[in-house]
Design an enzyme around this catalytic site. Sequence first.
Site, PDB file in Angstrom:
ATOM      1  N   HIS A  66       0.979  -0.973  -0.073  1.00  0.00           N
ATOM      2  CA  HIS A  66       0.557  -0.241  -0.217  1.00  0.00           C
ATOM      3  C   HIS A  66       1.051   1.742   0.027  1.00  0.00           C
ATOM      4  O   HIS A  66       0.753   2.261  -0.336  1.00  0.00           O
ATOM      5  CB  HIS A  66      -0.789  -0.162   0.783  1.00  0.00           C
ATOM      6  N   ASP A  69      -8.116  -6.512 -18.872  1.00  0.00           N
ATOM      7  CA  ASP A  69      -8.720  -7.843 -19.735  1.00  0.00           C
ATOM      8  C   ASP A  69      -7.975  -8.125 -20.198  1.00  0.00           C
ATOM      9  O   ASP A  69      -6.815  -7.459 -21.102  1.00  0.00           O
ATOM     10  CB  ASP A  69      -9.877  -6.951 -20.585  1.00  0.00           C
TER      11      ASP A  69
END
Length: 437
Positions: free
Chosen positions: A168, A386
């Site tokens: 993070h 994708d």
Amino acid sequence: MRFSKVIMEALTINGGNMTVRKFEPVMVHPESEIPNGFYFLSSLDQAIPFTVKTIYRYEKGSDIVGDVLRQALSKVLVHYYPFTGSMAMSPEGGFIVELTKKGVPFVEAEADCSMNMLGDIRVPDPDVTNKLIYSDPKAKTIFETPLLTAQVTKFKCGGFTLGVGMYHSLVDGVSGMNFVNSWAQIARGKPVTTVPFHDRTRLKSRVPPQIKYPYDDFVQIADASDTESLYQRDPLVHKLFVFDADRIAATKKLVLSEGKVKCCSSFAAVTALVWLAWSEALSMKPHQLTKLRIMADFRSKFETETLPEHYFGNAVVTTASLCSAGELHKRPISFAVEQIQKALELLDEEYVRSRIDFVGVYKPQLSSVGTLVISSWTRLAYGMSDFGWGGPSQFGCGDLGRELCVYFPEGDGKKGIAVVLALPLSAMNAFEELVQV
């Protein structure tokens, strides 16, 4: 591609058994030269030194999915090179990334079942997370922990999951998603359209510091309701609740009818419902102070010095509201909405700059007591991830802190909000009754 070492990991899930065969990790390096030296982290980055785990579910894949993703990862790391480094300490005593070029561990795995056994991956299951997201078992400190890991797991049904662990301190939701989507573009043979902006000194603390706000985020709350013993006594349970479009519309109508606020967003309506039910489910006493922290992206809030849209790093802060549980519950729901709106209205460039200075000077600690943290993932562009076999059918968080509540789109083109949170078992049962009224 196959490897010499195989690890078998089995678990029981949703009434069935699943075994995952994990092959030995391969270290993936950028395909061309990347910078040396050290990589600056802002005080906002340094405040969150832990790994965020996410899972992407794809209904279709192929035998070469692992090879495609691994090769594309090598290419995208040229742009996102800090992921190949290691956390280190700066001479000033803060965290910094050393550009060691050690690479990123990439794992291929196979599951002996269909993905249907996973259920809704938006709901974290620690056992599933450990099987589908790679963590280096030898890493004992943050200085040994990989800044990025990736695992592709193929299932009998022909689909696959991508489990990603990102540190993070390097990314927030937007920059992390930009990375994954750039990785996916390369896998499809497309050029990267989102080139990361790496100059984090744009968010450096000012000299001298100019602190102008008290920042309720860091107020330490006394446990007047003894909720800590409840968390220790009951197992922590994760669940998902859907607030559909009709429920949200009805809540907005109620809020506006009370005449206290002039407008009410879907976010504010759902957050008010969650905050009320959460505090009541935990049996908070009337004098118990409760804190609502809202994570907010501030990229669009800067005016004097524009923060680039593709800034790579943490451009998120929390803004908070404090009130007693008694005040929250004795007043109409419009009061909660008003508190949420006031907290969000604080967010501008000066609020952020001042907060960066505040954190740099005081290095304050956050506490879970009496605190609910809202993080909305409804606008993250995960549908663009994708890799060549279509976008993910689902996207979920692999783990969830006890105070964290995450919002997802309802799904299937619907306009509701799916809320995922963790509570002790007895409190979760109470929460479920409260929100289903």
